[in-house]
Design an enzyme around this catalytic site. Structure first.
Site, PDB file in Angstrom:
ATOM      1  N   ILE A  10      -0.002  91.184 -28.150  1.00 30.70           N
ATOM      2  CA  ILE A  10      -1.114  91.719 -28.953  1.00 30.70           C
ATOM      3  C   ILE A  10      -0.713  92.916 -29.802  1.00 30.70           C
ATOM      4  CG2 ILE A  10      -3.098  90.852 -27.674  1.00 30.70           C
ATOM      5  CD1 ILE A  10      -3.146  93.451 -26.076  1.00 30.70           C
ATOM      6  N   GLY A  16       7.056  99.941 -26.512  1.00 30.26           N
ATOM      7  CA  GLY A  16       7.456  98.550 -26.331  1.00 30.26           C
ATOM      8  C   GLY A  16       6.323  97.598 -26.628  1.00 30.26           C
ATOM      9  N   VAL A  17       6.547  96.334 -26.272  1.00 31.29           N
ATOM     10  CA  VAL A  17       5.576  95.285 -26.604  1.00 31.29           C
ATOM     11  C   VAL A  17       4.379  95.344 -25.658  1.00 31.29           C
ATOM     12  CG1 VAL A  17       5.278  92.794 -26.937  1.00 31.29           C
ATOM     13  CG2 VAL A  17       7.498  93.843 -27.342  1.00 31.29           C
ATOM     14  N   ASP A 128      -0.015 112.809 -27.769  1.00 30.94           N
ATOM     15  CA  ASP A 128       0.217 111.849 -28.855  1.00 30.94           C
ATOM     16  C   ASP A 128      -1.079 111.121 -29.206  1.00 30.94           C
ATOM     17  OD1 ASP A 128       1.766 110.520 -30.761  1.00 30.94           O
ATOM     18  OD2 ASP A 128       2.323 108.916 -29.376  1.00 30.94           O
TER      19      ASP A 128
END
Length: 297
Positions: A10, A16-17, A128
Site C-alpha cells: 500500500i 521500508g515497504v 517526524d
C-alpha cells in the site's frame, strides 16, 4: 509472521515497504511495515527492539496502535492497526478552490494535540510529524502514526526509494543543528500542519535545509539572541544569514480567524522554551466552541 497474510503493497514509508495484511485467525485487517535498516548485515539492533517494544504500550484513541513486533529472515515487521487514508491524500482530494471545513480543521488539530500530549507525557517524541503520517478514518478521527520510530531507527536523509525525507515540518532548532531538543519540536511540526489544514498548502516548503530555514526566516524574521537566547551559538547558525524582518502570519494563512492565528503564532515561536506546550494549546480559546464529543475522546 505465519499469523498474517500479505494482501497488497500500500505504500513506501520512511523505513521500508508497507503492506495491507490480514490476521489468519481473526481476519483483522492490519498495516504491516517492513523495516529496512541501513546495516542489513548486522540485523536489528537490540536498542531498536527495546524502543519499539515500549511503543506497544502507547494506547490512545489518537495514536495508531502498534499491535505486534515480528521478525522474519532478520527483517523486522511492525504490525499496526489499519487506516486507509492519510491527511496528505485527503488534502490532495479536496477540489481546487475549496478548503477543509473550519470545524474539521479545529477538530483534527485538537485530536492531533491530544495524541501528542499523551505521548509527551510518556516522554516519547515523534520528531517526524507530517501529513503523510497522520491517518484518518471515515468517522472524523485522526491518529498519529510512526510514533517513536525516529528514536528507534534514526531519521534517514533519504527514504530507501531515494526520495528525500521532507524538511517542511522540521523545527528551526533541529534545522540549526541543536544537539538538545525536546517536545517543542513536535509542536512546531503541528503548527506547520495546522496552517496546511487551513490552506491546503505547506507553510514552508524548502528544498534543502538552508532553503527551509530561509523560508521560515522570511516569514517570521531572522532569529537572533534577543528573540531566542543562544540561537547564535547553535552549530549551523551563521552570522552571515540575511537579516529579514518579521512579517505577518495572517498574510500566509488567510483562512484562520483571530484565535486560530493567535494559536498558530504561539506554536511557531522560535525559542523552544517559549513555544506553547501541547497541554496549554488544548486550553486555547480557539477550541472554546469545539464540539464536546471531541473533547471527551
Amino acid at each position: 509472521m505465519e499469523d498474517y497474510i500479505k494482501i497488497e503493497k500500500i505504500g513506501e514509508g520512511t523505513y521500508g515497504v508497507v503492506y495491507k495484511g490480514r490476521h489468519r485467525t481473526t481476519g483483522q485487517i492490519v498495516a504491516m511495515k517492513k523495516i529496512r535498516l541501513e546495516s542489513e548485515e548486522e540485523g536489528v539492533p537490540s536498542t531498536a527492539i527495546r524502543e519499539i517494544s515500549l511503543l506497544k504500550e502507547l494506547r490512545h484513541p489518537n495514536i495508531v496502535s502498534l499491535q505486534d513486533v515480528l521478525m522474519q529472515d532478520s527483517r523486522l515487521y511492525l504490525i499496526f492497526e489499519f487506516l486507509s487514508m492519510d491527511l496528505k491524500k485527503y488534502l490532495d482530494s479536496i477540489p481546487p478552490g475549496q478548503f477543509m471545513d473550519s470545524s474539521l480543521v479545529k477538530s483534527y488539530l485538537y485530536q492531533i494535540l491530544q495524541g501528542i500530549v499523551f505521548c509527551h507525557s510518556r516522554r516519547v517524541l515523534h520528531r517526524d510529524l507530517k501529513p503523510q503520517n497522520l491517518l484518518i478514518d471515515d468517522k472524523g478521527t485522526i491518529k498519529l502514526a510512526d510514533f517513536g520510530l525516529a528514536r528507534a531507527f534514526g531519521i534517514p536523509i533519504r527514504v530507501y526509494t531515494h526520495e528525500v525525507v521532507t524538511l517542511w515540518y522540521r523545527s528551526p532548532e533541529v534545522l540549526l543543528g541543536s544537539a538538545r531538543y525536546s517536545t517543542p519540536v513536535d509542536i512546531w511540526s503541528i503548527g506547520t500542519i495546522f496552517a496546511e489544514l487551513a490552506t491546503k498548502k505547506p507553510l514552508f516548503h524548502g528544498d534543502s535545509e538552508i532553503d527551509q530555514l530561509f523560508r521560515i526566516f522570511r516569514a517570521l524574521g531572522t532569529p537572533n539572541n534577543e528573540v531566542w537566547p543562544e540561537v547564535e551559538s547553535l552549530q549551523d547558525y551563521k552570522n552571515t544569514f540575511p537579516k529579514w524582518k518579521p512579517g505577518s502570519l495572517a498574510s500566509h494563512v488567510k483562512n484562520l480567524d483571530e484565535n486560530g492565528l493567535d494559536l498558530l503564532s504561539k506554536m511557531l515561536v522560535y525559542d523552544p522554551a517559549k513555544r506553547i506546550s501541547g497541554k496549554m494549546a488544548l486550553k486555547h480559546p480557539y477550541f472554546d466552541d469545539l464540539d464536546n464529543q471531541i473533547k471527551k475522546m
